[in-house]
Design a protein around this motif. Structure first.
Motif, PDB file in Angstrom:
ATOM      1  N   THR A  19      21.864  32.174  29.028  1.00  0.00           N
ATOM      2  CA  THR A  19      23.188  32.751  28.699  1.00  0.00           C
ATOM      3  C   THR A  19      23.301  34.223  29.068  1.00  0.00           C
ATOM      4  O   THR A  19      24.250  34.645  29.707  1.00  0.00           O
ATOM      5  CB  THR A  19      23.486  32.528  27.211  1.00  0.00           C
ATOM      6  N   PRO A  20      22.348  35.099  28.773  1.00  0.00           N
ATOM      7  CA  PRO A  20      22.454  36.517  29.161  1.00  0.00           C
ATOM      8  C   PRO A  20      22.482  36.703  30.662  1.00  0.00           C
ATOM      9  O   PRO A  20      23.115  37.614  31.172  1.00  0.00           O
ATOM     10  CB  PRO A  20      21.230  37.153  28.537  1.00  0.00           C
ATOM     11  N   ALA A  21      21.805  35.842  31.394  1.00  0.00           N
ATOM     12  CA  ALA A  21      21.781  35.976  32.850  1.00  0.00           C
ATOM     13  C   ALA A  21      23.164  35.776  33.435  1.00  0.00           C
ATOM     14  O   ALA A  21      23.577  36.464  34.350  1.00  0.00           O
ATOM     15  CB  ALA A  21      20.800  34.968  33.427  1.00  0.00           C
ATOM     16  N   HIS A  22      24.013  34.866  32.962  1.00  0.00           N
ATOM     17  CA  HIS A  22      25.388  34.671  33.435  1.00  0.00           C
ATOM     18  C   HIS A  22      26.276  35.820  33.045  1.00  0.00           C
ATOM     19  O   HIS A  22      27.203  36.177  33.768  1.00  0.00           O
ATOM     20  CB  HIS A  22      25.933  33.364  32.853  1.00  0.00           C
ATOM     21  N   ALA A  23      26.118  36.546  31.947  1.00  0.00           N
ATOM     22  CA  ALA A  23      26.968  37.653  31.496  1.00  0.00           C
ATOM     23  C   ALA A  23      26.835  38.885  32.379  1.00  0.00           C
ATOM     24  O   ALA A  23      27.678  39.743  32.393  1.00  0.00           O
ATOM     25  CB  ALA A  23      26.630  37.998  30.054  1.00  0.00           C
ATOM     26  N   GLN A  24      25.785  39.036  33.180  1.00  0.00           N
ATOM     27  CA  GLN A  24      25.558  40.219  34.016  1.00  0.00           C
ATOM     28  C   GLN A  24      26.331  40.164  35.337  1.00  0.00           C
ATOM     29  O   GLN A  24      26.438  41.149  36.031  1.00  0.00           O
ATOM     30  CB  GLN A  24      24.065  40.380  34.284  1.00  0.00           C
ATOM     31  N   TRP A  25      26.902  39.103  35.791  1.00  0.00           N
ATOM     32  CA  TRP A  25      27.653  38.990  37.059  1.00  0.00           C
ATOM     33  C   TRP A  25      29.108  39.470  36.878  1.00  0.00           C
ATOM     34  O   TRP A  25      29.791  39.041  35.972  1.00  0.00           O
ATOM     35  CB  TRP A  25      27.656  37.544  37.566  1.00  0.00           C
ATOM     36  N   ALA A  26      29.647  40.467  37.768  1.00  0.00           N
ATOM     37  CA  ALA A  26      31.035  40.964  37.732  1.00  0.00           C
ATOM     38  C   ALA A  26      31.918  40.063  38.586  1.00  0.00           C
ATOM     39  O   ALA A  26      31.564  39.709  39.708  1.00  0.00           O
ATOM     40  CB  ALA A  26      31.118  42.407  38.253  1.00  0.00           C
ATOM     41  N   VAL A  27      33.089  39.765  38.066  1.00  0.00           N
ATOM     42  CA  VAL A  27      34.018  38.879  38.764  1.00  0.00           C
ATOM     43  C   VAL A  27      35.063  39.743  39.514  1.00  0.00           C
ATOM     44  O   VAL A  27      35.742  40.572  38.909  1.00  0.00           O
ATOM     45  CB  VAL A  27      34.711  37.931  37.785  1.00  0.00           C
ATOM     46  N   PHE A  28      35.251  39.666  40.858  1.00  0.00           N
ATOM     47  CA  PHE A  28      36.202  40.423  41.686  1.00  0.00           C
ATOM     48  C   PHE A  28      37.435  39.581  41.958  1.00  0.00           C
ATOM     49  O   PHE A  28      37.324  38.481  42.535  1.00  0.00           O
ATOM     50  CB  PHE A  28      35.545  40.822  43.014  1.00  0.00           C
ATOM     51  N   ASP A  29      38.586  40.100  41.502  1.00  0.00           N
ATOM     52  CA  ASP A  29      39.857  39.391  41.702  1.00  0.00           C
ATOM     53  C   ASP A  29      40.562  40.015  42.898  1.00  0.00           C
ATOM     54  O   ASP A  29      41.226  41.063  42.792  1.00  0.00           O
ATOM     55  CB  ASP A  29      40.708  39.492  40.440  1.00  0.00           C
ATOM     56  N   GLY A  30      40.428  39.468  44.083  1.00  0.00           N
ATOM     57  CA  GLY A  30      40.995  40.023  45.312  1.00  0.00           C
ATOM     58  C   GLY A  30      42.506  40.079  45.306  1.00  0.00           C
ATOM     59  O   GLY A  30      43.122  41.042  45.776  1.00  0.00           O
ATOM     60  N   ALA A  31      43.144  39.060  44.776  1.00  0.00           N
ATOM     61  CA  ALA A  31      44.605  39.037  44.753  1.00  0.00           C
ATOM     62  C   ALA A  31      45.167  40.153  43.884  1.00  0.00           C
ATOM     63  O   ALA A  31      46.141  40.839  44.241  1.00  0.00           O
ATOM     64  CB  ALA A  31      45.082  37.679  44.249  1.00  0.00           C
ATOM     65  N   ASN A  32      44.538  40.368  42.730  1.00  0.00           N
ATOM     66  CA  ASN A  32      44.996  41.421  41.829  1.00  0.00           C
ATOM     67  C   ASN A  32      44.791  42.796  42.452  1.00  0.00           C
ATOM     68  O   ASN A  32      45.641  43.691  42.326  1.00  0.00           O
ATOM     69  CB  ASN A  32      44.248  41.300  40.506  1.00  0.00           C
ATOM     70  N   PHE A  33      43.665  42.972  43.142  1.00  0.00           N
ATOM     71  CA  PHE A  33      43.385  44.258  43.799  1.00  0.00           C
ATOM     72  C   PHE A  33      44.419  44.560  44.881  1.00  0.00           C
ATOM     73  O   PHE A  33      44.937  45.668  44.988  1.00  0.00           O
ATOM     74  CB  PHE A  33      41.985  44.219  44.394  1.00  0.00           C
ATOM     75  N   GLY A  34      44.735  43.560  45.695  1.00  0.00           N
ATOM     76  CA  GLY A  34      45.729  43.757  46.747  1.00  0.00           C
ATOM     77  C   GLY A  34      47.099  44.086  46.186  1.00  0.00           C
ATOM     78  O   GLY A  34      47.837  44.913  46.724  1.00  0.00           O
ATOM     79  N   GLN A  35      47.435  43.437  45.088  1.00  0.00           N
ATOM     80  CA  GLN A  35      48.729  43.709  44.461  1.00  0.00           C
ATOM     81  C   GLN A  35      48.789  45.139  43.941  1.00  0.00           C
ATOM     82  O   GLN A  35      49.797  45.819  44.072  1.00  0.00           O
ATOM     83  CB  GLN A  35      48.959  42.715  43.333  1.00  0.00           C
ATOM     84  N   ASN A  36      47.666  45.587  43.337  1.00  0.00           N
ATOM     85  CA  ASN A  36      47.625  46.965  42.842  1.00  0.00           C
ATOM     86  C   ASN A  36      47.750  47.972  43.980  1.00  0.00           C
ATOM     87  O   ASN A  36      48.397  49.018  43.847  1.00  0.00           O
ATOM     88  CB  ASN A  36      46.327  47.197  42.072  1.00  0.00           C
ATOM     89  N   VAL A  37      47.123  47.676  45.126  1.00  0.00           N
ATOM     90  CA  VAL A  37      47.209  48.573  46.287  1.00  0.00           C
ATOM     91  C   VAL A  37      48.636  48.661  46.793  1.00  0.00           C
ATOM     92  O   VAL A  37      49.144  49.735  47.125  1.00  0.00           O
ATOM     93  CB  VAL A  37      46.248  48.093  47.400  1.00  0.00           C
ATOM     94  N   MET A  38      49.336  47.548  46.846  1.00  0.00           N
ATOM     95  CA  MET A  38      50.717  47.527  47.310  1.00  0.00           C
ATOM     96  C   MET A  38      51.628  48.304  46.365  1.00  0.00           C
ATOM     97  O   MET A  38      52.524  49.036  46.798  1.00  0.00           O
ATOM     98  CB  MET A  38      51.201  46.078  47.428  1.00  0.00           C
ATOM     99  N   ILE A  39      51.376  48.151  45.069  1.00  0.00           N
ATOM    100  CA  ILE A  39      52.173  48.908  44.085  1.00  0.00           C
ATOM    101  C   ILE A  39      51.956  50.399  44.260  1.00  0.00           C
ATOM    102  O   ILE A  39      52.901  51.205  44.250  1.00  0.00           O
ATOM    103  CB  ILE A  39      51.828  48.458  42.655  1.00  0.00           C
ATOM    104  N   ALA A  40      50.708  50.807  44.435  1.00  0.00           N
ATOM    105  CA  ALA A  40      50.399  52.229  44.625  1.00  0.00           C
ATOM    106  C   ALA A  40      51.029  52.765  45.902  1.00  0.00           C
ATOM    107  O   ALA A  40      51.548  53.894  45.943  1.00  0.00           O
ATOM    108  CB  ALA A  40      48.888  52.427  44.638  1.00  0.00           C
ATOM    109  N   ALA A  41      51.005  51.976  46.968  1.00  0.00           N
ATOM    110  CA  ALA A  41      51.600  52.398  48.240  1.00  0.00           C
ATOM    111  C   ALA A  41      53.096  52.583  48.109  1.00  0.00           C
ATOM    112  O   ALA A  41      53.676  53.542  48.635  1.00  0.00           O
ATOM    113  CB  ALA A  41      51.272  51.379  49.333  1.00  0.00           C
TER     114      ALA A  41
END
Length: 243
Positions: A19-41
């Motif tokens: 269980t602790p081994a699975h909690a250490q991996w970060a999840v990257f949401d590409g769609a959310n990141f792109g949306q944030n970049v477009m909003i900032a632009a």
């Protein structure tokens, strides 16, 4: 029974270790990141547009300030002074002033009242008055001509200044004011021409009136002469020089 408990313990230990081994991996949401970049632009573009709008408004205010700036050059006082001098010369007209009442009164006395019933001395007095009026009229015209010619250098300097001010004006108001002053200068020059024409016409009319009145006076003098009896020759005795 012991085997079941042992297996359960192993499963529990494995569960705790995995269980602790699975909690250490970060999840990257590409769609959310792109949306944030477009909003900032878009926000940056909006800010840039607002900056450009403010810059345009500032430039408009600067241009309006230039258009509302008044012309630092004014020739009005000079024009008024020149016109006052011309008017003063007209007011100094000799003998017969530029006045309807004065013309009617003095013209009647010296030009249209000639008759054979007047004495020779009265005819001579009127003739002298008419001659003085003609001479004064020509003198007045010459003075006014000298004034008009004397205005040419100052007019030329004022015109040069106004044209230069119009060409280098910072805004519409300065250009309009320079143009208005040029029109005022032209109006004053036209007034000079009008005054000169009036003075020349007055002098010429006075001289023509003098000639006509002199003809009438000559006729009156002839009537005076014709009233006397004709000359009748008489015999004249000449003493004898021998006696």
């Amino acid at each position: 029974m012991k085997q079941v408990l042992l297996f359960g313990g192993i499963v529990s230990v494995l569960s705790l270790s995995i269980t602790p081994a699975h909690a250490q991996w970060a999840v990257f949401d590409g769609a959310n990141f792109g949306q944030n970049v477009m909003i900032a632009a878009r926000e940056l573009q909006q800010i840039d547009n607002e900056i450009s709008s403010l810059a345009n408004q500032a430039q408009m205010l600067v241009n309006e300030g230039r258009n509302l700036a008044t012309l630092p050059l004014s020739t009005l006082s000079t024009l008024q002074s020149t016109m006052s001098q011309t008017t003063a010369l007209l007011a100094q007209a000799q003998n017969i002033a530029y006045s309807v009442q004065s013309v009617e009164q003095q013209y009647q006395q010296a030009y249209t009242s000639v008759s054979s019933g007047m004495s020779n001395s009265a005819l001579f007095s009127q003739a002298q008055t008419r001659w003085q009026n003609s001479v004064g009229g020509f003198e007045d015209a010459l003075k006014l001509q000298a004034r008009v010619v004397g205005n040419i250098p100052s007019d030329s300097a004022a015109m040069t200044q106004l044209v230069s001010a119009s060409q280098t004006s910072a805004g519409a108001l300065q250009a309009a004011q320079a143009g208005n002053q040029l029109l005022a200068l032209q109006s004053r020059q036209l007034s000079d021409i009008q005054a000169e024409l009036a003075a020349n016409g007055r002098a010429a009319d006075l001289d023509r009136a003098r000639q006509v009145a002199n003809e009438a006076a000559a006729e009156a003098q002839y009537q005076h002469f014709a009233q006397y009896d004709a000359y009748v020759p008489e015999a004249v005795s000449v003493p004898n020089s021998g006696n």
